[in-house]
Design a protein around this motif. Structure first.
Motif, mmCIF file in Angstrom:
data_model
loop_
_atom_site.group_PDB
_atom_site.id
_atom_site.type_symbol
_atom_site.label_atom_id
_atom_site.label_comp_id
_atom_site.label_asym_id
_atom_site.label_seq_id
_atom_site.Cartn_x
_atom_site.Cartn_y
_atom_site.Cartn_z
ATOM 1 N N ASP A 114 41.171 56.331 39.984
ATOM 2 C CA ASP A 114 41.116 57.755 40.349
ATOM 3 C C ASP A 114 40.826 57.938 41.832
ATOM 4 O O ASP A 114 41.357 58.852 42.472
ATOM 5 C CB ASP A 114 40.057 58.486 39.507
ATOM 6 C CG ASP A 114 40.522 58.676 38.072
ATOM 7 O OD1 ASP A 114 41.687 58.319 37.780
ATOM 8 O OD2 ASP A 114 39.722 59.159 37.254
ATOM 9 N N TYR B 261 37.511 54.783 37.445
ATOM 10 C CA TYR B 261 36.961 55.367 38.677
ATOM 11 C C TYR B 261 37.726 54.850 39.905
ATOM 12 O O TYR B 261 38.146 55.631 40.773
ATOM 13 C CB TYR B 261 35.470 55.026 38.759
ATOM 14 C CG TYR B 261 34.840 55.241 40.107
ATOM 15 C CD1 TYR B 261 34.640 56.534 40.601
ATOM 16 C CD2 TYR B 261 34.435 54.171 40.897
ATOM 17 C CE1 TYR B 261 34.055 56.730 41.841
ATOM 18 C CE2 TYR B 261 33.857 54.357 42.127
ATOM 19 C CZ TYR B 261 33.669 55.646 42.605
ATOM 20 O OH TYR B 261 33.088 55.840 43.835
ATOM 21 N N ARG C 255 34.654 59.602 32.474
ATOM 22 C CA ARG C 255 35.374 59.498 33.748
ATOM 23 C C ARG C 255 34.432 59.939 34.865
ATOM 24 O O ARG C 255 33.713 60.949 34.710
ATOM 25 C CB ARG C 255 36.591 60.411 33.770
ATOM 26 C CG ARG C 255 37.547 60.220 32.637
ATOM 27 C CD ARG C 255 38.282 58.891 32.744
ATOM 28 N NE ARG C 255 39.133 58.705 31.589
ATOM 29 C CZ ARG C 255 40.359 59.205 31.479
ATOM 30 N NH1 ARG C 255 40.886 59.879 32.475
ATOM 31 N NH2 ARG C 255 41.072 59.004 30.399
ATOM 32 N N ALA C 256 34.534 59.249 35.991
ATOM 33 C CA ALA C 256 33.659 59.599 37.121
ATOM 34 C C ALA C 256 33.903 61.033 37.579
ATOM 35 O O ALA C 256 32.971 61.741 37.963
ATOM 36 C CB ALA C 256 33.890 58.622 38.264
ATOM 37 N N ARG C 257 35.174 61.456 37.501
ATOM 38 C CA ARG C 257 35.490 62.805 37.995
ATOM 39 C C ARG C 257 34.819 63.892 37.149
ATOM 40 O O ARG C 257 34.628 65.014 37.607
ATOM 41 C CB ARG C 257 36.998 63.021 38.072
ATOM 42 C CG ARG C 257 37.731 62.867 36.768
ATOM 43 C CD ARG C 257 39.217 63.201 36.952
ATOM 44 N NE ARG C 257 39.945 63.047 35.713
ATOM 45 C CZ ARG C 257 40.932 62.184 35.521
ATOM 46 N NH1 ARG C 257 41.294 61.367 36.484
ATOM 47 N NH2 ARG C 257 41.561 62.121 34.376
ATOM 48 N N VAL D 82 34.597 52.042 34.929
ATOM 49 C CA VAL D 82 34.606 51.867 36.379
ATOM 50 C C VAL D 82 36.027 51.560 36.887
ATOM 51 O O VAL D 82 36.371 51.919 38.017
ATOM 52 C CB VAL D 82 33.565 50.800 36.815
ATOM 53 C CG1 VAL D 82 34.080 49.381 36.633
ATOM 54 C CG2 VAL D 82 33.164 51.024 38.267
ATOM 55 N N TYR E 79 25.954 56.565 36.965
ATOM 56 C CA TYR E 79 27.230 56.699 36.250
ATOM 57 C C TYR E 79 27.530 55.420 35.453
ATOM 58 O O TYR E 79 27.971 55.469 34.311
ATOM 59 C CB TYR E 79 28.354 56.985 37.248
ATOM 60 C CG TYR E 79 29.748 56.782 36.697
ATOM 61 C CD1 TYR E 79 30.220 57.542 35.634
ATOM 62 C CD2 TYR E 79 30.602 55.825 37.255
ATOM 63 C CE1 TYR E 79 31.491 57.351 35.123
ATOM 64 C CE2 TYR E 79 31.878 55.635 36.756
ATOM 65 C CZ TYR E 79 32.322 56.391 35.687
ATOM 66 O OH TYR E 79 33.581 56.197 35.177
#
Lengths: 474, 352
Positions: free
Chosen positions: A136, A133, A168-170, A130, A154
């Protein structure tokens, strides 16, 4: 509920049955409910901490997106909150007693004991995820999640909740939004990963761990050099197969839901230099450290002095990165020593590259590649000593013992019954550069090997062990 | 129209399998069957079996599994001793046989099937098994009212294998009885990896004799260790109705001429009868109650705490268990009593 238990298998089948019957949108809600239910089987307390951190980070990411000067403040607040949570739960045993003792010496009444809180399983993993995240979002590399369900998933997605991979969140959030298909190929891949993972964990790692005598890392003075060397090699293989096995299983399970998880290992003991090793070992953490500590530190230093030979430029990024890695793995001086050792290795490698630049390792002659592999494995295995020993003096004692050949007792040769299949498995994957190489085999050979794996799993299930996953402790 | 549209937009579409799915799994299942059959065949070769440890029936009582193998190896047995560890370590078949033959003038073959923690309830279950499988003429139940009633018998009585022997089918029970792979896998793997239970199995394998007797050369120490002292202080000789009903179940095996039953009181060190004033009276009441029940069924009941030869400390491993020296004394004494009973015609012949 541990992921190698029959109860977990039953739970996954139940969730899958419901999941396949639903369209995509309710699928995410189902997965979120299933993830929290899974976490509740560990502790309601863990689930509560996760829920609070999820809401806090969701709100903070929104503030970071909002623009204006508070963006930076919101980022630092977010990173601070997450690190503070980790510090409270993970590191209080490390620094609180020291702090209290110091306060006492200064005459400040501090009371007795620490905070005595329990680290929620998986916290180290979801906290770093996180943090990436938030950064990013701040860097505008990813749009903040607008859907709380997707964001909460997530954070909590149960296949990766306990020990990663650190997504990774992306990469992960788009997968949650995309349609998912589980076809024959996907099913075969997932099933292969699960079987490979179970074999690595239950057949290889657990039995290798069984062959380590109790107290070998706590009382190394009671063992001779051949034993200490042998047991260290066994530990190195056991640790790798334990974590790689876990990752394979959870990736396979996630694949059944049509959601890919990142690979964490790529035959790391076949690395030809230390940089390559860290691109093959616990890849998601290594890349996280690279992207959020190593690169920013390097860039900041290069801005001050663009020379590559400048000493701080050479020393600080790898040392800081590997010390952070040590600290992430656990509070204690021995973990810091492990991190520092790897930092020194990387610095040495960079100095060597400056002195005698070498091309990519795959362009070297085969004999040189083999020697380099042996050299890297030796360094890595030696560094596992402080990773495993309870403290630094014991690590030093272990290394010292490895040089004392007055006692020539050695580990039992039976260990090769496990070591040889473990090496063969990695060799096959390494040679073809494909962890699912077995799917390319003729169907009859696949079936024969799968049957052997099932028998091996049955046999090792008879051993009196219930070793938890090593990385679950981090 | 709306429903069709809803279905088009929201129908589940994650799982999209096309035939032939799972063909490799079917082939793998066939391979597993082939491997298992091959292994089962190899494990049934006597020359292979003789090199293997005792097969497991999947419980924590390694001593029980070893004894079960010993019993199977003996094949024909005339008498079986049943009870807990006090029988396991307290009755020597060899000494009993010798004394019996001297008194009755005929040989007899005995087996000690006493198992750690196998109280009265479990003893009855094991008696059912041995009467069915080896059909002994004599069952010797070694009892001690001080141990109380073992309720439903604990882990051994809950064993699927033992339940399978009572006619309750379960997969584990069936596999434990019929599959060599299932039986040998655990002891083999544990022995291979030198696990704690592998070590314990190897130790007990050395210690337990072919006739099931587990002689110990331990010697009682004074002061009594704290753990034993606690158990000693909690000792209670008051006999319960539940215990007496278990005794009735043991006596129900007495069906001459096929099977005869002997009840023997397993002694305790004199220190166990000292202390609280009610112990002596409770003890006397218990012995009287057992005596009355056994007499009513025509079953001999031998009390042993009056035996002067057992008083010396050299006979005891602890306050509760005889050591090999004490076991020899009581086994000879018991063999002689049973032999005399046969000689006097109170019992029919106990061996062919």
């Amino acid at each position: 509920m541990t992921i190698t238990s029959f109860s977990f298998a039953g739970y996954v089948l139940l969730v899958l049955a419901l999941y396949y019957a639903l369209p995509r949108r309710p699928q995410n809600i189902l997965l979120l409910v299933a993830s929290y239910t899974f976490y509740l089987t560990w502790s309601w307390w863990y689930a509560l901490v996760l829920a609070i951190l999820t809401l806090a980070n969701f709100a903070l990411a929104g503030r970071i997106r909002a623009g204006g000067t508070p963006r930076r403040a919101a980022l630092w607040a977010g990173v601070g909150i997450n690190l503070a949570a980790l510090a409270v739960f993970k590191y209080e045993d490390f620094f609180v007693p020291d702090l209290l003792a110091r306060l006492d010496t200064w005459g400040v009444e501090s009371g007795a004991g620490g905070l005595s809180v329990l680290l929620p399983v998986g916290m180290s993993f979801y906290i770093v995820a996180v943090i990436s995240y938030l950064i990013d979002v701040y860097r505008k590399q990813v749009a903040p999640a607008t859907d709380l369900v997707d964001f909460a998933l997530y954070m909590a997605y149960f296949p990766k909740l306990l020990s990663g991979p650190i997504e990774r969140a992306r990469d992960f959030l788009p997968r949650l939004a995309a349609p998912r298909v589980v076809d024959n190929d996907q099913l075969a891949r997932s099933f292969t990963l699960i079987v490979l993972g179970a074999v690595r964990k239950l057949v290889l790692a657990d039995t290798l761990t069984l062959m380590l005598p109790r107290g070998v890392f706590a009382n190394p003075d009671q063992f001779g050099a051949p034993q200490l060397i042998g047991y260290l090699l066994i530990y190195a293989l056991a640790l790798y197969n334990d974590f790689a096995g876990y990752t394979n299983i959870v990736r396979g399970v996630s694949g059944l839901f049509g959601i890919e998880l990142a690979a964490n290992f790529a035959t790391p003991y076949f690395s030809r230099n230390l940089t390559e090793f860290w691109n093959r070992w616990h890849i998601t953490l290594s890349h996280w450290l690279r992207d959020y500590i190593y690169f920013p530190t390097s860039r900041a230093l290069l801005r001050r002095n663009p020379s590559r030979t400048n000493v701080p430029n050479l020393l600080l990024p790898p040392m800081l990165t590997m010390l952070a890695s040590g600290l992430w793995h656990g509070p204690g001086w021995s973990m810091l020593l492990w991190g520092a050792l790897h930092g020194v290795y990387l610095v040495g490698e960079r100095l060597l590259a400056l002195w005698r630049p070498a091309g990519p390792p795959q362009h070297q002659p085969r004999w040189r590649q083999t020697l380099a592999m042996l050299f890297v494995v030796t360094l890595v295995v030696l560094a596992w000593v402080p990773f495993r020993t309870p403290d630094v003096p014991r690590a030093l004692e272990y290394w010292q013992g490895m040089l004392d050949f007055s006692d020539l007792r050695r580990p039992t040769v039976r260990v090769f019954v496990v070591i040889l299949p473990a090496l063969w498995l990695d060799w096959v994957q390494y040679r073809r550069g494909d962890e699912l190489v077995f799917l390319r085999w003729p169907r009859l050979a696949q079936a024969a090997l799968l049957a052997l794996a099932i028998l091996a799993l049955f046999l090792t299930s008879q051993v009196d062990t219930g070793a938890p996953f090593v990385y679950q402790g981090f | 129209m709306t429903l069709r549209r809803l279905w088009r937009d929201y129908r589940p579409r994650t799982l999209k399998l096309t035939p032939p799915a799972g063909y490799t799994l079917v082939l793998a299942a066939a391979f597993v069957a082939i491997y298992v059959l091959l292994i089962e065949a190899v494990l049934r070769v006597p020359a292979v079996q003789s090199r293997l440890p005792a097969p497991s029936v999947r419980n924590q009582h390694v001593d029980f599994e070893i004894k079960l193998q010993r019993l199977r190896e003996m094949g024909s047995v005339d008498c079986v001793f049943l009870g807990t560890s006090i029988v396991d370590r307290g009755l020597s078949p060899a000494d009993f046989e010798q004394a019996y033959q001297a008194a009755a003038g005929q040989p007899i073959t005995c087996f000690n099937f006493g198992v750690d923690g196998a109280g009265e309830y479990t003893g009855v279950l094991l008696a059912q098994y041995v009467t069915r499988v080896v059909q002994p003429r004599l069952l010797v139940f070694g009892v001690s009212p001080r141990l109380g009633n073992d309720g439903d018998g604990g882990s051994l009585a809950a064993l699927p294998w033992l339940k399978y022997q009572q006619g309750q089918f379960s997969l584990h029970g069936w596999l434990a009885e019929h599959s060599r792979l299932y039986g040998y896998s655990r002891p083999l793997v544990n022995a291979f990896f030198n696990t704690l239970s592998g070590d314990r199995r190897a130790y007990l394998d050395r210690m337990i004799l072919a006739n099931g007797f587990y002689p110990t050369d331990e010697r009682i120490t004074f002061p009594i260790p704290s753990g034993d002292r606690g158990r000693l202080e909690r000792s209670n000789y008051a006999i319960s109705e539940a215990w007496l009903s278990r005794l009735d179940e043991m006596l129900a095996f007495h069906r001459p001429p096929q099977t005869r039953v002997v009840i023997v009181e397993m002694p305790v060190h004199p220190v166990a009868l000292e202390g609280r004033a009610d112990r002596q009276s409770d003890y006397a009441d218990s012995m009287a109650a057992i005596g009355a029940r056994t007499e009513a069924k025509g079953v001999p009941f031998f009390t042993t705490n009056h035996l002067e030869a057992l008083v010396a400390d050299e006979n005891w491993a602890d306050f509760n268990h005889l050591n090999a020296t004490g076991a020899r004394v009581i086994s000879r004494w018991l063999g002689e009593r049973v032999g005399e009973a046969v000689e006097e015609g109170a019992f029919g012949a106990l061996a062919d």
